[in-house]
Each structure stands twice: as structure tokens, then as C-alpha cells.
Design a protein around this motif. Sequence first.
Motif, PDB file in Angstrom:
ATOM      1  N   GLN A 192       0.831  -1.200   0.000  1.00  0.00           N
ATOM      2  CA  GLN A 192       0.000   0.000   0.000  1.00  0.00           C
ATOM      3  C   GLN A 192       0.866   1.252   0.000  1.00  0.00           C
ATOM      4  O   GLN A 192       0.595   2.221  -0.714  1.00  0.00           O
ATOM      5  N   ALA A 193       1.953   1.228   0.782  1.00  0.00           N
ATOM      6  CA  ALA A 193       2.837   2.381   0.880  1.00  0.00           C
ATOM      7  C   ALA A 193       3.699   2.563  -0.366  1.00  0.00           C
ATOM      8  O   ALA A 193       4.230   3.651  -0.605  1.00  0.00           O
ATOM      9  N   SER A 194       3.844   1.499  -1.173  1.00  0.00           N
ATOM     10  CA  SER A 194       4.734   1.573  -2.345  1.00  0.00           C
ATOM     11  C   SER A 194       4.195   2.463  -3.452  1.00  0.00           C
ATOM     12  O   SER A 194       4.942   2.924  -4.311  1.00  0.00           O
ATOM     13  N   VAL A 219      -9.755  -0.638   3.603  1.00  0.00           N
ATOM     14  CA  VAL A 219      -8.679   0.358   3.715  1.00  0.00           C
ATOM     15  C   VAL A 219      -7.785   0.325   2.480  1.00  0.00           C
ATOM     16  O   VAL A 219      -7.402   1.375   1.944  1.00  0.00           O
ATOM     17  N   PHE A 220      -7.453  -0.870   2.006  1.00  0.00           N
ATOM     18  CA  PHE A 220      -6.585  -0.977   0.828  1.00  0.00           C
ATOM     19  C   PHE A 220      -7.256  -0.327  -0.381  1.00  0.00           C
ATOM     20  O   PHE A 220      -6.610   0.386  -1.156  1.00  0.00           O
ATOM     21  N   HIS A 221      -8.538  -0.564  -0.541  1.00  0.00           N
ATOM     22  CA  HIS A 221      -9.268   0.041  -1.659  1.00  0.00           C
ATOM     23  C   HIS A 221      -9.291   1.563  -1.531  1.00  0.00           C
ATOM     24  O   HIS A 221      -9.047   2.282  -2.514  1.00  0.00           O
ATOM     25  N   GLU A 222      -9.549   2.051  -0.337  1.00  0.00           N
ATOM     26  CA  GLU A 222      -9.619   3.496  -0.135  1.00  0.00           C
ATOM     27  C   GLU A 222      -8.275   4.169  -0.379  1.00  0.00           C
ATOM     28  O   GLU A 222      -8.210   5.285  -0.907  1.00  0.00           O
ATOM     29  N   GLN A 223      -7.180   3.495  -0.001  1.00  0.00           N
ATOM     30  CA  GLN A 223      -5.849   4.090  -0.115  1.00  0.00           C
ATOM     31  C   GLN A 223      -5.245   3.952  -1.506  1.00  0.00           C
ATOM     32  O   GLN A 223      -4.421   4.772  -1.911  1.00  0.00           O
ATOM     33  N   THR A 224      -5.640   2.914  -2.251  1.00  0.00           N
ATOM     34  CA  THR A 224      -4.982   2.641  -3.530  1.00  0.00           C
ATOM     35  C   THR A 224      -5.908   2.708  -4.738  1.00  0.00           C
ATOM     36  O   THR A 224      -5.441   2.840  -5.869  1.00  0.00           O
TER      37      THR A 224
END
Length: 397
Positions: A192-194, A219-224
Motif C-alpha cells: 500500500q505504501a509503495s 482500507v486498501f481500496h480506499e488508499q490505492t
Amino acid sequence: MPAPKSYLGPDSFFDWRADNKQGSVDVVLLTHPRDEADASRLFPFIDKLDRPEIARLQRHLQPMFGEIVSTGDFTVGIMFLPFYAHELIDPESRRRCAQILQEDAVRMAAKAGARILCLGGLTGALSLYGRRLVEPAKQAGLTLTTGHALTAVGVHQTYWQALEQLERAPGDQRLTVLGVGSIGRAFMELLQASGQPPRELVLVDRPQAAGKLERLAQVFHEQTGAQTSFEVTDALGALAPDSACYATDVLVSAVSTPYVVDIDKVAPGTILIDDSQPFCWDREKAWQRCVEAADIVPCDAGLVDCAGIGYRSAFPFDFADAGADGSSTTAWTCQTEGMLLALDEDLPRTVGEPTIDTILAYQDAYHRQGLRIPTLQCGPNPLPIDKIKAAAASVAA
């Protein structure tokens, strides 16, 4: 930097002590053989015994060093505990294993003058990600770090190396993560941070983790912006026949359910990256398919090339890049976290599930110390990347 010196076998501690009467083993990795066959790496004669004889022998064993390596900057030892992975999973023997870990192993490490303890195999899960070892280690004057932060970095780096060597774009991949415990979740956070997410992410774990799966996917969907979903196994960890694990581009696994992934059902073209203890897919079957059809990419994870910090081991782990003398600069990531901490005491300790700040700190140390992922391998075999690429190109044509 002087060449590292290895003291090997059950007498390694006594041989090392004879040469280093005032020295200390700075870093101690606590681990265990995967199974009875794996125990022959420490005791070659054990192959001549049957299972009841091995069980009787084991009852009399204490934690012991299998190797001690002295470099110019630190000394690191691998201490084997007298139990196997299946005993850690079995509720009837688990309590005994925990007692050996928390009492006998800590006492033996302190006797060797250790400063840092790190955890290999299933000892992290056995100790609640190190939480049960904090107080015993503190009383013995030891610093504890589980190794899970650098292991997550190693899995992440293996993922990128596989994609790079196969010339695959990360944004085109359907990625499935089997197991969202300490390592699986940390790998996701690094990804996610990459800033280079996959096209789609599927999370898989047992029914009791369903709430966690849903939160992590959201969360992964919202962030990426990546498409995300999740599925659950049965109560024992078995996959559904139509599991996403069998219809994915990349499968990253970190579970304790042995051989839960059936290699025969894995879709052609799948990259498998496994950091499970015990293995969650059969290495021999995966290698046979890789050799015969070259249509899967089965990668061991949890390995790091430590040439950059002057480490070289002679223990017979069958690493793919071992030299003619059998020695290798490859180490387990859990052990390497302890070595990095010995080189830089300002690094954070990992107890419990690692935070993203801790993971990123070890990722920075990984690059700063010149570490890298060794040859991609399945068991002891280096992967035939060119053959796999040629087979994929033939199918595409």
C-alpha cells in the motif's frame, strides 16, 4: 572486514567458546526443525532411526546451537529447539513447546551472552508474536525482536523481484494474499505504501478473521483505488474448490496450515510466494511442475542475501546459491532482523504485529546495508526464469 568463521553442528557452542572464552553470541535465532526429516540437518544419524526412536531421543534434548557465525561486527547463532512444527500446532504438545521456548531457550541464550533474541519458524505464533517472551527476555537481560518486520520486507522484495524478472507490470496483476496475520498484513501495508498496487487484491483467511479481512480490504481500496474482495476458508483452513488462490496471477501465503494449497489446482502462470510454516504447498510437486510444464513460478520467501554485512553460513540449509563448499551468504529474514539490530541499536524492536513505521525502518536498513533477495528458488532449486518466460510467450503466441 575479516572473513566470517562458522562453528557448525551440535558442538558449535563448545567449539566457539574454546576460541572465544570472553566473547558473546550477540544475536540468537530461536527456531525449530520443520519435521523429523529436517532434523537430519543437525543430526545426520537421525535418518537411521524410526519415528518412535526419534520421539524418545527428542525427550532428552535441550535447546542447542546448530551454528555460530562470527563476523567482524557481530556473532550470530542459530539455536534449534527440540520440537517440530506439527507439535506447535497440536494443542496437546503446544504447552510443553511454549515452556521450552520461554524457559530453556531463554536461559541457554543468556548463557551464551546473547544481547538480541529473534524468532524463527512458528515460535512467533507460539509466543503471541513475542509478547509472552518479553518478560523472560527482560529478566535475562536480552532484547527481543520477532523478525516479522524484516520478514515482511523480504516477502515484499521477493514479490517485486519475481515481477521484474518475469517482466510483469504490477498494476496488471490479480494478487491474492492467503493469511493476514503478522506477515500477510505487514506485506499488504508495504504494498500500500509503495504506490504501485495490483489491479485487484483478494484476501483469504479463516472464518474468525472475516471482520479483519473486510476492514483491511476496505482500507486498501480506499488508499490505492484497487478492486478488493475477501473470502474465508473452512474452520480448519481448507480452501474452497473455487478459491481465488486457484485463479490469480500472484499468490502470497503466510499461514500455519500445512499443504493447504494443491499445486495441481494452481492456475497456469501463477507466481507463488510462500512464507508459511510449515510449507503451505508441496515443494517437490511444485518443482516437478515447474520443470515439466514451466507454467508456474514457485518461490520460497523469507530469505535474504547478507553478503553486504559480511555474513556467510555453512549450515546445510540447501540454499540455491550455496557455493562449492556448501556455504552461502543467504540467511533467514527473521535472523537478519536481529543482525541489523546488532549493527544499529536505534532500530525499533518488533513485538506484536509490526507497525508500518517499524516495517519502513527495516526496509530502509535493508537497502542501507546492501541486502538483497537471493536467487529465486523452490526448495533448493533455482528457478528457470528464462524457461518460464519462453513457455509463457509460447502460450501467448
